[in-house]
Write an enzyme that holds these catalytic residues in place. Sequence first.
Site, PDB file in Angstrom:
ATOM      1  N   ASP A  65      54.556  49.782  39.327  1.00 17.19           N
ATOM      2  CA  ASP A  65      55.872  50.414  39.188  1.00 17.19           C
ATOM      3  C   ASP A  65      56.325  51.122  40.460  1.00 17.19           C
ATOM      4  O   ASP A  65      55.573  51.887  41.074  1.00 17.19           O
ATOM      5  CB  ASP A  65      55.839  51.412  38.030  1.00 17.19           C
ATOM      6  N   HIS A  66      57.582  50.839  40.858  1.00 21.80           N
ATOM      7  CA  HIS A  66      58.203  51.440  42.038  1.00 21.80           C
ATOM      8  C   HIS A  66      57.384  51.195  43.312  1.00 21.80           C
ATOM      9  O   HIS A  66      57.190  52.089  44.126  1.00 21.80           O
ATOM     10  CB  HIS A  66      58.447  52.941  41.835  1.00 21.80           C
TER      11      HIS A  66
ATOM     12  N   HIS B 106      63.526  42.477  48.198  1.00 21.97           N
ATOM     13  CA  HIS B 106      64.595  42.719  47.230  1.00 21.97           C
ATOM     14  C   HIS B 106      63.930  43.162  45.933  1.00 21.97           C
ATOM     15  O   HIS B 106      62.729  42.953  45.722  1.00 21.97           O
ATOM     16  CB  HIS B 106      65.440  41.452  46.994  1.00 21.97           C
TER      17      HIS B 106
ATOM     18  N   HIS C  89      63.621  44.002  41.551  1.00 21.63           N
ATOM     19  CA  HIS C  89      63.836  43.514  40.186  1.00 21.63           C
ATOM     20  C   HIS C  89      63.450  44.610  39.200  1.00 21.63           C
ATOM     21  O   HIS C  89      62.574  45.438  39.476  1.00 21.63           O
ATOM     22  CB  HIS C  89      62.965  42.289  39.881  1.00 21.63           C
TER      23      HIS C  89
ATOM     24  N   GLU D 176      61.285  38.253  35.404  1.00 17.45           N
ATOM     25  CA  GLU D 176      61.825  38.712  36.682  1.00 17.45           C
ATOM     26  C   GLU D 176      63.275  39.147  36.492  1.00 17.45           C
ATOM     27  O   GLU D 176      63.721  40.141  37.055  1.00 17.45           O
ATOM     28  CB  GLU D 176      61.737  37.583  37.696  1.00 17.45           C
TER      29      GLU D 176
ATOM     30  N   HIS E 163      59.852  42.848  46.062  1.00 13.06           N
ATOM     31  CA  HIS E 163      58.922  41.851  46.589  1.00 13.06           C
ATOM     32  C   HIS E 163      59.654  40.963  47.589  1.00 13.06           C
ATOM     33  O   HIS E 163      60.875  40.958  47.684  1.00 13.06           O
ATOM     34  CB  HIS E 163      58.286  41.014  45.470  1.00 13.06           C
TER      35      HIS E 163
ATOM     36  N   CYS F 240      65.471  35.120  48.431  1.00 14.21           N
ATOM     37  CA  CYS F 240      64.222  35.776  48.032  1.00 14.21           C
ATOM     38  C   CYS F 240      63.249  35.931  49.206  1.00 14.21           C
ATOM     39  O   CYS F 240      62.223  36.588  49.074  1.00 14.21           O
ATOM     40  CB  CYS F 240      63.542  35.002  46.907  1.00 14.21           C
TER      41      CYS F 240
END
Length: 277
Positions: free
Chosen positions: A214-215, A175, A177, A267, A150, A169
Amino acid sequence: MSNPHPPQVIRRIVRFCINPDGSTLGDNSYAGKPSMAGLGRYYELTLSVRGHPDPQTGYLIGIQEIDALVRTHLVPVIADQIRDDATIDPGRVLDRLWAIAEPKIKHELFAIRWQLTPYHSVEMTNAMQQSSDHAGSVLVRQRFDFAAAHRLHAPHLSDAENAQFFGKCNNLNGHGHNYQLEPCVRVPIALLDRSHYQIEIQQMVNSVLLDTLDHKFLNQDCPWFDQSKGGVIPSVENIAKVCYEQLAPSIAQIAQGIELVSMSAWETEKTSSTYPG
Protein backbone atom coordinates in the site's frame (compact mmCIF):
# COMPACT_ATOMS: atom_id res chain seq x y z
CA MET A 1 -27.24 -41.83 -26.19
CA SER A 2 -24.68 -39.37 -24.89
CA ASN A 3 -24.76 -35.76 -25.98
CA PRO A 4 -21.76 -35.02 -28.26
CA HIS A 5 -21.70 -31.37 -27.21
CA PRO A 6 -20.02 -30.15 -24.03
CA PRO A 7 -22.32 -29.02 -21.22
CA GLN A 8 -23.01 -25.37 -20.50
CA VAL A 9 -23.48 -23.39 -17.30
CA ILE A 10 -26.19 -20.80 -16.76
CA ARG A 11 -26.00 -18.42 -13.80
CA ARG A 12 -28.87 -16.53 -12.26
CA ILE A 13 -28.57 -13.82 -9.60
CA VAL A 14 -31.56 -13.51 -7.28
CA ARG A 15 -31.65 -10.35 -5.14
CA PHE A 16 -33.79 -10.12 -2.03
CA CYS A 17 -34.16 -8.47 1.35
CA ILE A 18 -34.84 -9.96 4.76
CA ASN A 19 -36.94 -7.41 6.61
CA PRO A 20 -37.35 -6.94 10.35
CA ASP A 21 -41.14 -6.85 10.00
CA GLY A 22 -41.16 -10.01 7.87
CA SER A 23 -42.42 -8.14 4.80
CA THR A 24 -42.30 -10.16 1.58
CA LEU A 25 -43.71 -7.41 -0.63
CA GLY A 26 -42.00 -6.01 -3.69
CA ASP A 27 -42.31 -5.93 -7.47
CA ASN A 28 -38.75 -4.90 -8.43
CA SER A 29 -36.79 -8.12 -8.77
CA TYR A 30 -33.80 -6.25 -10.23
CA ALA A 31 -33.25 -4.25 -7.03
CA GLY A 32 -34.47 -6.99 -4.70
CA LYS A 33 -37.69 -8.92 -4.12
CA PRO A 34 -38.82 -8.83 -1.32
CA SER A 35 -38.00 -5.13 -1.32
CA MET A 36 -36.29 -3.31 1.53
CA ALA A 37 -38.52 -2.34 4.45
CA GLY A 38 -37.03 -0.52 7.40
CA LEU A 39 -33.54 -1.63 8.38
CA GLY A 40 -33.62 -4.82 6.36
CA ARG A 41 -30.74 -7.01 5.15
CA TYR A 42 -29.91 -7.12 1.45
CA TYR A 43 -28.43 -10.29 -0.08
CA GLU A 44 -27.79 -11.94 -3.43
CA LEU A 45 -27.82 -15.64 -4.23
CA THR A 46 -26.27 -16.80 -7.50
CA LEU A 47 -27.26 -20.27 -8.61
CA SER A 48 -25.20 -21.89 -11.37
CA VAL A 49 -26.74 -24.82 -13.20
CA ARG A 50 -24.81 -27.09 -15.58
CA GLY A 51 -26.15 -29.28 -18.36
CA HIS A 52 -27.22 -29.46 -21.99
CA PRO A 53 -29.84 -26.97 -23.28
CA ASP A 54 -32.99 -28.42 -24.77
CA PRO A 55 -32.46 -28.46 -28.56
CA GLN A 56 -36.02 -27.27 -29.21
CA THR A 57 -36.29 -24.40 -26.72
CA GLY A 58 -32.62 -23.54 -26.35
CA TYR A 59 -33.19 -23.46 -22.59
CA LEU A 60 -31.06 -25.27 -20.05
CA ILE A 61 -33.45 -24.23 -17.28
CA GLY A 62 -35.98 -21.43 -17.10
CA ILE A 63 -34.73 -18.51 -15.03
CA GLN A 64 -38.22 -18.22 -13.53
CA GLU A 65 -37.71 -21.75 -12.17
CA ILE A 66 -34.51 -20.66 -10.42
CA ASP A 67 -36.19 -17.51 -9.09
CA ALA A 68 -39.09 -19.51 -7.70
CA LEU A 69 -36.75 -22.04 -6.08
CA VAL A 70 -34.75 -19.34 -4.33
CA ARG A 71 -37.69 -17.23 -3.17
CA THR A 72 -39.96 -20.13 -2.18
CA HIS A 73 -37.46 -22.50 -0.58
CA LEU A 74 -34.18 -20.72 0.21
CA VAL A 75 -35.07 -17.18 1.28
CA PRO A 76 -37.37 -18.43 4.09
CA VAL A 77 -34.54 -20.57 5.46
CA ILE A 78 -32.28 -17.52 5.66
CA ALA A 79 -35.07 -15.41 7.20
CA ASP A 80 -35.83 -18.06 9.83
CA GLN A 81 -32.13 -18.42 10.68
CA ILE A 82 -31.69 -14.68 11.14
CA ARG A 83 -34.70 -14.63 13.44
CA ASP A 84 -33.58 -17.67 15.44
CA ASP A 85 -29.82 -17.08 15.66
CA ALA A 86 -28.05 -14.51 13.49
CA THR A 87 -24.66 -15.38 15.00
CA ILE A 88 -24.32 -18.61 12.99
CA ASP A 89 -21.63 -18.70 10.31
CA PRO A 90 -23.16 -18.13 6.84
CA GLY A 91 -21.29 -21.17 5.51
CA ARG A 92 -23.36 -23.47 7.71
CA VAL A 93 -26.56 -21.91 6.35
CA LEU A 94 -25.22 -22.28 2.81
CA ASP A 95 -24.72 -25.99 3.43
CA ARG A 96 -28.43 -26.27 4.26
CA LEU A 97 -29.39 -24.22 1.20
CA TRP A 98 -27.40 -26.61 -0.99
CA ALA A 99 -29.13 -29.65 0.50
CA ILE A 100 -32.52 -28.07 -0.24
CA ALA A 101 -31.73 -26.80 -3.74
CA GLU A 102 -29.80 -29.72 -5.23
CA PRO A 103 -32.65 -32.27 -5.45
CA LYS A 104 -34.99 -29.63 -6.86
CA ILE A 105 -32.76 -28.87 -9.88
CA LYS A 106 -33.31 -31.29 -12.76
CA HIS A 107 -29.79 -30.64 -14.04
CA GLU A 108 -26.52 -30.43 -12.11
CA LEU A 109 -26.40 -27.75 -9.44
CA PHE A 110 -22.97 -26.40 -10.30
CA ALA A 111 -22.54 -23.75 -7.59
CA ILE A 112 -24.30 -21.47 -5.13
CA ARG A 113 -22.68 -18.20 -4.16
CA TRP A 114 -24.16 -16.11 -1.35
CA GLN A 115 -23.12 -12.46 -1.63
CA LEU A 116 -23.34 -11.23 1.95
CA THR A 117 -22.01 -7.77 1.06
CA PRO A 118 -20.65 -6.40 -2.23
CA TYR A 119 -17.18 -7.42 -0.99
CA HIS A 120 -17.75 -10.63 0.97
CA SER A 121 -19.24 -13.91 -0.20
CA VAL A 122 -19.40 -17.62 0.57
CA GLU A 123 -19.74 -20.26 -2.13
CA MET A 124 -20.29 -23.99 -2.43
CA THR A 125 -19.59 -25.91 -5.64
CA ASN A 126 -20.51 -29.32 -6.94
CA ALA A 127 -16.86 -30.10 -7.65
CA MET A 128 -16.08 -29.56 -3.97
CA GLN A 129 -19.03 -31.70 -2.91
CA GLN A 130 -17.80 -34.59 -5.03
CA SER A 131 -14.17 -34.28 -3.96
CA SER A 132 -13.03 -36.69 -1.27
CA ASP A 133 -10.57 -34.04 -0.07
CA HIS A 134 -12.84 -30.98 -0.08
CA ALA A 135 -16.37 -32.27 0.51
CA GLY A 136 -18.08 -30.28 3.21
CA SER A 137 -16.15 -27.07 2.54
CA VAL A 138 -17.07 -23.55 1.48
CA LEU A 139 -15.16 -20.87 -0.40
CA VAL A 140 -14.89 -17.57 1.45
CA ARG A 141 -14.01 -14.42 -0.51
CA GLN A 142 -13.24 -10.96 0.84
CA ARG A 143 -12.17 -7.89 -1.15
CA PHE A 144 -9.33 -5.57 -0.08
CA ASP A 145 -7.84 -2.49 -1.69
CA PHE A 146 -4.52 -0.66 -1.82
CA ALA A 147 -3.06 2.25 -3.77
CA ALA A 148 0.32 1.92 -5.46
CA ALA A 149 2.37 3.03 -8.44
CA HIS A 150 4.31 0.87 -10.87
CA ARG A 151 6.18 0.94 -14.14
CA LEU A 152 6.02 -1.83 -16.71
CA HIS A 153 9.49 -2.29 -18.17
CA ALA A 154 11.23 -5.47 -19.36
CA PRO A 155 15.05 -5.36 -19.04
CA HIS A 156 15.57 -7.66 -22.02
CA LEU A 157 13.87 -5.13 -24.32
CA SER A 158 15.35 -1.84 -25.51
CA ASP A 159 13.84 1.44 -24.32
CA ALA A 160 12.17 1.86 -27.71
CA GLU A 161 10.78 -1.68 -27.63
CA ASN A 162 9.49 -1.19 -24.08
CA ALA A 163 7.79 2.06 -25.05
CA GLN A 164 6.18 0.39 -28.04
CA PHE A 165 5.03 -2.70 -26.15
CA PHE A 166 3.85 -1.16 -22.85
CA GLY A 167 2.81 2.27 -24.13
CA LYS A 168 1.88 4.74 -21.38
CA CYS A 169 2.46 2.04 -18.76
CA ASN A 170 6.20 2.36 -19.53
CA ASN A 171 6.30 5.98 -18.31
CA LEU A 172 9.71 6.55 -16.72
CA ASN A 173 8.27 7.93 -13.48
CA GLY A 174 5.55 5.32 -13.20
CA HIS A 175 1.79 5.69 -12.82
CA GLY A 176 -0.72 4.74 -10.14
CA HIS A 177 -3.69 2.44 -9.62
CA ASN A 178 -6.27 1.80 -6.94
CA TYR A 179 -5.81 -1.96 -6.82
CA GLN A 180 -8.14 -4.54 -5.35
CA LEU A 181 -7.26 -8.00 -4.06
CA GLU A 182 -9.66 -10.87 -3.40
CA PRO A 183 -8.27 -14.02 -1.79
CA CYS A 184 -10.48 -17.09 -2.12
CA VAL A 185 -10.07 -19.30 0.94
CA ARG A 186 -11.41 -22.83 1.29
CA VAL A 187 -12.72 -23.51 4.81
CA PRO A 188 -14.06 -26.88 6.01
CA ILE A 189 -17.56 -26.51 7.42
CA ALA A 190 -16.34 -28.22 10.58
CA LEU A 191 -14.06 -25.22 11.19
CA LEU A 192 -16.64 -22.50 10.52
CA ASP A 193 -17.39 -22.16 14.21
CA ARG A 194 -13.74 -21.35 14.86
CA SER A 195 -13.84 -17.94 16.49
CA HIS A 196 -12.75 -15.03 14.33
CA TYR A 197 -11.28 -17.06 11.45
CA GLN A 198 -12.42 -14.35 9.05
CA ILE A 199 -10.72 -11.71 11.16
CA GLU A 200 -7.58 -13.85 11.08
CA ILE A 201 -7.74 -13.91 7.27
CA GLN A 202 -8.07 -10.13 7.25
CA GLN A 203 -5.11 -9.75 9.59
CA MET A 204 -2.99 -12.01 7.39
CA VAL A 205 -3.85 -10.05 4.25
CA ASN A 206 -3.01 -6.78 5.96
CA SER A 207 0.26 -7.89 7.52
CA VAL A 208 1.56 -10.07 4.68
CA LEU A 209 0.35 -8.11 1.66
CA LEU A 210 -1.04 -4.64 2.27
CA ASP A 211 1.69 -3.45 4.63
CA THR A 212 4.17 -4.21 1.85
CA LEU A 213 2.11 -2.95 -1.11
CA ASP A 214 0.00 0.00 0.00
CA HIS A 215 1.16 3.49 -1.05
CA LYS A 216 4.39 2.15 -2.52
CA PHE A 217 6.23 2.43 -5.83
CA LEU A 218 6.22 -1.29 -6.45
CA ASN A 219 9.29 -1.37 -8.69
CA GLN A 220 11.52 0.11 -5.99
CA ASP A 221 9.78 -0.15 -2.62
CA CYS A 222 8.64 -3.77 -2.84
CA PRO A 223 11.31 -6.49 -3.20
CA TRP A 224 8.82 -8.80 -4.92
CA PHE A 225 8.79 -6.42 -7.91
CA ASP A 226 12.25 -4.83 -7.71
CA GLN A 227 13.91 -6.39 -10.74
CA SER A 228 17.35 -5.28 -9.56
CA LYS A 229 16.86 -7.69 -6.64
CA GLY A 230 15.37 -10.57 -8.59
CA GLY A 231 11.77 -9.36 -8.52
CA VAL A 232 9.29 -9.60 -11.38
CA ILE A 233 7.53 -6.99 -13.51
CA PRO A 234 4.54 -5.69 -11.49
CA SER A 235 1.90 -6.56 -14.08
CA VAL A 236 -1.56 -7.40 -12.76
CA GLU A 237 -0.85 -11.03 -13.67
CA ASN A 238 2.32 -11.07 -11.58
CA ILE A 239 0.66 -9.19 -8.72
CA ALA A 240 -2.01 -11.88 -8.47
CA LYS A 241 0.58 -14.67 -8.62
CA VAL A 242 3.04 -13.13 -6.16
CA CYS A 243 0.29 -12.22 -3.68
CA TYR A 244 -0.99 -15.79 -3.82
CA GLU A 245 2.49 -17.19 -3.20
CA GLN A 246 3.17 -14.80 -0.33
CA LEU A 247 -0.19 -15.29 1.41
CA ALA A 248 -0.77 -19.05 1.01
CA PRO A 249 1.63 -20.21 3.77
CA SER A 250 0.13 -17.77 6.28
CA ILE A 251 -3.46 -18.80 5.52
CA ALA A 252 -2.49 -22.44 6.01
CA GLN A 253 -1.27 -21.58 9.52
CA ILE A 254 -4.73 -20.43 10.66
CA ALA A 255 -5.94 -24.02 11.07
CA GLN A 256 -5.42 -27.39 9.44
CA GLY A 257 -7.72 -27.67 6.42
CA ILE A 258 -7.98 -23.94 5.71
CA GLU A 259 -6.17 -23.07 2.50
CA LEU A 260 -5.84 -20.30 -0.04
CA VAL A 261 -7.39 -21.49 -3.31
CA SER A 262 -6.73 -18.47 -5.52
CA MET A 263 -5.96 -14.76 -5.57
CA SER A 264 -7.66 -12.24 -7.83
CA ALA A 265 -6.15 -8.81 -8.45
CA TRP A 266 -7.82 -5.84 -10.12
CA GLU A 267 -5.68 -3.13 -11.69
CA THR A 268 -8.80 -1.25 -12.76
CA GLU A 269 -12.47 -2.22 -12.67
CA LYS A 270 -12.01 -3.48 -16.24
CA THR A 271 -8.74 -5.39 -15.85
CA SER A 272 -8.10 -8.27 -13.44
CA SER A 273 -6.20 -11.52 -13.15
CA THR A 274 -6.71 -14.65 -11.05
CA TYR A 275 -3.97 -17.07 -9.99
CA PRO A 276 -4.23 -20.00 -10.26
CA GLY A 277 -6.75 -19.57 -13.06
